[in-house]
Design an enzyme around this catalytic site. Sequence first.
Site, PDB file in Angstrom:
ATOM      1  CD  GLU A   1      13.023  95.458  18.347  1.00 40.44           C
ATOM      2  OE1 GLU A   1      11.571  95.166  18.448  1.00 40.44           O
ATOM      3  OE2 GLU A   1      13.231  96.743  17.787  1.00 40.44           O
TER       4      GLU A   1
ATOM      5  CG  ASN B   1      14.075  98.731  14.201  1.00 40.77           C
ATOM      6  OD1 ASN B   1      14.643  97.902  14.657  1.00 40.77           O
ATOM      7  ND2 ASN B   1      12.973  99.194  14.529  1.00 40.77           N
ATOM      8  CD  GLU B   2      10.403  95.786  14.029  1.00 38.35           C
ATOM      9  OE1 GLU B   2       9.348  96.173  13.870  1.00 38.35           O
ATOM     10  OE2 GLU B   2      10.591  94.820  15.062  1.00 38.35           O
TER      11      GLU B   2
ATOM     12  CE1 TYR C   1       9.827  92.303  21.667  1.00 38.86           C
ATOM     13  CE2 TYR C   1       9.760  92.738  19.186  1.00 38.86           C
ATOM     14  CZ  TYR C   1      10.164  93.084  20.586  1.00 38.86           C
ATOM     15  OH  TYR C   1      10.868  94.368  20.627  1.00 38.86           O
TER      16      TYR C   1
END
Length: 261
Positions: free
Chosen positions: A223, A99-100, A172
Site C-alpha cells: 500500500e 492487514n494494518e 501514503y
Amino acid sequence: VGPREKRPKRVNFWAESGMLRKLDNHPANYEPNEFGTNEFMRFVQEVGAKPYLAANIRGMTAREFNDWVDYCNAPLGTTTWSQVRGTPPFNVEFWGIGNESWGCGGDFRPEEYAVEFRRFTSWVPGFGVPLKFIPAGPNGGDLNWTRGFFEALVRKSPGLLRRVWGWALHYYCGTAGGPVEFNTDEYYELLGRAVRMEQLIRDHWAIMGEYDREHRVKFAIDEWGAWHKAGSEVAPHHLFGQIGTMRDAVIAGLTLDIFHR
C-alpha cells in the site's frame, strides 16, 4: 464462496465513516460479497497476475484461514472445500496475515501481533503449493513495530523467520492542496513526501537485518501512493475514489523507481 445468492451480506467496513453515514441506508453501506474468491481469481487469471490474499485476523479464526487455503489450493475432489470450489485449484502462494494490524486490523501491539502470526501460520496445509506468508508491516516510519515484531518472533525461535516471506510496509504520502487543484509549491511538496519511501525502506531494512542477518525476508510494500481528501469522487459512495492527475502519475513513477533501485 459458493453461489452468490447464498453468500452472507454484511455491513460495509466503512459504513461508520463520515461519507457513508451521510448516505443513510444506501446500498454502499452493505457488502453483498458478490465479488468473492472465485470472481477475484477469475479476474487475476484474465489480467495475467498472481493472486495475493489476506486473512482478516481481526475477525477470522485460524481454522477459517486453514479452510480458505484448503478451498483455494486443495486438488479438486480431495477435500470438502475443494468440492465446494468445484474448479481446479487456484494454487495461491501469497498470503497476507492480517492487514494494518497496528490499527484497524486489530489494534495489536507488535508483540501481540507476532503471537497471532505464529498461530495463523502454524502447520497450514500447502497442498504442494509453496506458501509465502506476508505479515502486516509498519505504518510508515513506525520502527518500533518492525523491531517489536521481529524481536518477539525470534525470541520464540529464530527458525520462525523461515515462515516470513515478506514484510508489508504501508506508506501514503498524503496530499497537498487538492487532488485536482494545487499550486506549484503543493505539487513539489507532495513529490517530496513521496520520495521519503526510500529512507523508510533503508530504516526498516536495517532493523530487519538485526534479526535476519542474511536478509532472507523481502519487502512486500503493498500500500503506497497519494491519499487525497474527498471532493473529486464521481459519486459520494465512491470511497477514496479521487480523480488522478499527472502529479499522481509522477508519484507512482518515483516510487516504482525507488523499488527497482
